[in-house]
Design an enzyme around this catalytic site. Structure first.
Site, short mmCIF file in Angstrom:
data_model
loop_
_atom_site.label_atom_id
_atom_site.label_comp_id
_atom_site.label_asym_id
_atom_site.label_seq_id
_atom_site.Cartn_x
_atom_site.Cartn_y
_atom_site.Cartn_z
N GLN A 98 0.87 -1.26 0.02
CA GLN A 98 0.16 0.01 0.00
C GLN A 98 0.98 1.24 -0.01
O GLN A 98 1.54 1.47 0.89
CB GLN A 98 -0.70 0.14 1.47
CG GLN A 98 -1.97 1.19 0.97
CD GLN A 98 -2.99 1.52 2.03
OE1 GLN A 98 -2.33 1.62 3.35
NE2 GLN A 98 -3.92 1.43 1.98
N HIS A 173 -2.93 4.40 -1.63
CA HIS A 173 -3.99 4.70 -0.65
C HIS A 173 -4.40 6.09 -0.96
O HIS A 173 -4.13 7.12 -0.68
CB HIS A 173 -3.03 4.75 0.61
CG HIS A 173 -3.74 4.83 1.85
ND1 HIS A 173 -5.16 5.02 1.81
CD2 HIS A 173 -3.36 4.88 3.34
CE1 HIS A 173 -5.66 5.14 3.05
NE2 HIS A 173 -4.40 5.08 3.87
N ASN A 176 -8.95 8.07 3.17
CA ASN A 176 -8.59 8.26 4.63
C ASN A 176 -8.01 9.92 5.03
O ASN A 176 -7.46 10.05 6.04
CB ASN A 176 -7.91 7.12 5.29
CG ASN A 176 -8.40 6.03 5.07
OD1 ASN A 176 -9.55 5.80 4.54
ND2 ASN A 176 -7.95 4.87 5.90
N ARG A 225 -7.85 2.48 -3.19
CA ARG A 225 -8.61 2.64 -2.05
C ARG A 225 -9.49 3.70 -1.87
O ARG A 225 -9.06 4.82 -1.89
CB ARG A 225 -8.00 2.44 -0.69
CG ARG A 225 -8.92 2.25 0.56
CD ARG A 225 -7.96 1.50 1.71
NE ARG A 225 -9.03 0.80 2.46
CZ ARG A 225 -9.03 0.37 3.48
NH1 ARG A 225 -7.95 0.55 4.20
NH2 ARG A 225 -10.07 -0.35 3.97
N GLY A 320 -9.89 -6.16 8.79
CA GLY A 320 -8.83 -5.59 9.40
C GLY A 320 -8.61 -5.99 10.75
O GLY A 320 -7.60 -6.90 10.99
C1 LIG Z 1 -4.53 -0.50 13.60
C2 LIG Z 1 -5.01 -0.17 12.47
C3 LIG Z 1 -4.14 0.28 11.46
C4 LIG Z 1 -4.74 0.83 10.09
N1 LIG Z 1 -3.83 1.16 9.15
C5 LIG Z 1 -4.31 1.35 7.89
C6 LIG Z 1 -3.43 1.83 6.79
O1 LIG Z 1 -2.14 1.71 7.08
N2 LIG Z 1 -3.76 1.90 5.68
C7 LIG Z 1 -5.36 1.95 5.54
O2 LIG Z 1 -5.62 2.24 4.33
N3 LIG Z 1 -6.10 1.81 6.52
C8 LIG Z 1 -5.74 1.29 7.69
N4 LIG Z 1 -6.65 0.93 8.79
C9 LIG Z 1 -8.10 0.89 8.18
C10 LIG Z 1 -8.46 -0.76 8.12
O3 LIG Z 1 -7.70 -0.90 6.54
C11 LIG Z 1 -9.76 -1.09 7.83
O4 LIG Z 1 -10.51 -0.08 6.50
C12 LIG Z 1 -10.53 -0.90 9.23
O5 LIG Z 1 -9.82 -1.72 10.29
C13 LIG Z 1 -11.99 -1.52 8.98
O6 LIG Z 1 -12.16 -2.84 8.59
P1 LIG Z 1 -12.51 -3.79 10.03
O7 LIG Z 1 -13.85 -3.44 10.59
O8 LIG Z 1 -12.40 -5.07 9.20
O9 LIG Z 1 -11.48 -3.74 10.91
C14 LIG Z 1 -6.20 0.72 9.86
C15 LIG Z 1 -7.06 0.21 10.85
C16 LIG Z 1 -6.58 -0.06 12.12
C17 LIG Z 1 -7.43 -0.75 13.20
#
Ligand SMILES: Cc1cc2nc3c(=O)[nH]c(=O)nc-3n(C[C@H](O)[C@H](O)[C@H](O)COP(=O)(O)O)c2cc1C
Length: 363
Positions: A98, A173, A176, A225, A320
């Protein structure tokens, strides 16, 4: 169960549809932003995923926004990532990188005391994570047109480095609240040149990067994304232009023959419900518009993910937090076994605890 069946996303042949979402874990070496052997072990533990999307990986020193996050601009970083991709491939997994640029979501401490960069000089007014105790964001410096060309070149180099490091593809990416999102949103993009104003102009930087990435890597190994309903987060709000803007991006991306579009559903549905212009179901809006395969994500468990596949809203499902706590997530889904709960205190804490020591069913 459709989740456990193979699927092809562009050139990527997934053994199942259970994708590991990108997850920043802050376990990297902070001197050179170099991936560590511990990270190779963590990703190898999760190689049962049909596809791993790596944690956000910074394309250049200018793109940094957090400590202990990996980069992909130096030879040492490429060598560190090679440990990771070799370990994942040895266990039969697939992994894409990513590619990340934080833009204004950063702090002067990462830039020798200078402000970070952004499309325009608009402060996101957000609290970041700081090692020096000054977490509030500052007003960024607006990128010049030459600066933008240099950032495009950074993504080109990062893509070449990702290939050299053995990744199977890249995910941009573009969400966000980070740099691409800052260009997409008229809240953060006040430019009056060809990078601001109309949808086409606000998307220009993204497509210049996609073109540059495509010079290096076949585009059927490239995804991006979008998380359009991440509201009141990282200094950007959902507004009535959000869906038209991102619809423009998806429709224009259709001609690129990309591997996938990675969509996140509203993580805070109640917050979105009262917002004019918001979508309750992101996949239902974009599925008929997008010609590329779709990975869905956001607050899903096994059955909800399966239901989205069965409804034709997605081709694969990214999890995630479930992958953080369950290195054998696919086996657990297959067995209908309960999941370990994630420990939020160790998400970004450094060290092996909460990283390498979640138990598997057989442990
Ligand atoms: C600890 C943590 C770190 C994350 N780091 C990123 C990241 O580096 N890049 C990104 O696009 N999203 C990141 N996310 C978002 C996750 O990819 C994901 O969209 C989010 O956890 C929702 O999915 P879930 O409900 O299955 O956890 C992060 C989320 C968490 C909890």
């Amino acid at each position: 169960m459709k989740l456990l069946t193979p699927v092809r996303l562009g050139a990527l042949e997934l053994k199942n549809r259970v994708v590991m979402a990108p997850l920043t874990r802050c376990r990297c070496d902070n001197a050179g932003y170099v991936p560590t052997p511990m990270m190779a072990e963590y990703y190898a533990q999760r190689a049962g995923a049909g596809l791993i999307i790596s944690e956000g990986t910074i394309v250049s020193p200018q793109g940094r926004g957090y400590p202990f996050t990996p980069g992909i601009w130096s030879d040492a970083q490429v060598a560190g990532w090679r440990l990771v991709t070799d370990a994942v491939h040895a266990r039969g997994g697939l992994i894409v990188c990513q590619l990340w640029h934080c833009g204004r979501l950063s702090l002067p401490e990462f830039h020798d005391g200078q402000p970070p960069v952004a499309p325009s000089a608009v402060n996101p007014e957000w609290d970041m994570f700081s090692l020096t105790g000054q977490p509030r964001t500052v007003t960024p410096t607006a990128l010049s047109r030459d600066d933008i060309k240099a950032v495009v070149a950074d993504f080109r180099r990062a893509t070449a480095n990702a290939m050299a490091a053995g990744f199977d593809g890249v995910e941009i990416h573009s969400s966000n609240g980070y740099l691409f999102h800052q260009f997409f949103s008229a809240q953060s993009n006040l430019r009056t040149d060809e990078y601001g104003g109309s949808h086409e102009n606000r998307a220009r930087f993204f497509f210049e990067v996609l073109d540059a990435v495509g010079e290096i890597m076949p585009l059927n190994r490239v995804g991006f994304r979008l998380n359009p309903m991440l509201n009141r987060f990282h200094g950007l709000n959902v507004d009535t232009d959000t869906v038209p803007m991102w619809t423009h991006v998806v429709e224009r991306a259709n001609s690129y023959g990309l591997a996938f579009l990675h969509l996140t559903e509203p993580l805070h549905p109640k917050q979105v419900a009262d917002t004019p212009g918001a979508l309750r179901d992101v996949g239902a809006h974009f599925r008929p518009l997008a010609t590329m395969p779709i990975i869905t994500n956001g607050g899903l468990d096994r059955d909800k993910g399966e239901a989205r596949l069965q409804a034709g809203l997605a081709d694969a499902v990214a999890y995630g937090q479930a992958w953080i706590a369950n290195p054998d997530l696919v086996e657990r889904f297959a067995a209908g076994a309960p999941l370990n709960a994630p420990d939020r205190d160790t998400f970004y804490a450094g060290g092996k605890h909460g990283y390498l020591d979640y138990p598997t069913l057989s442990a």
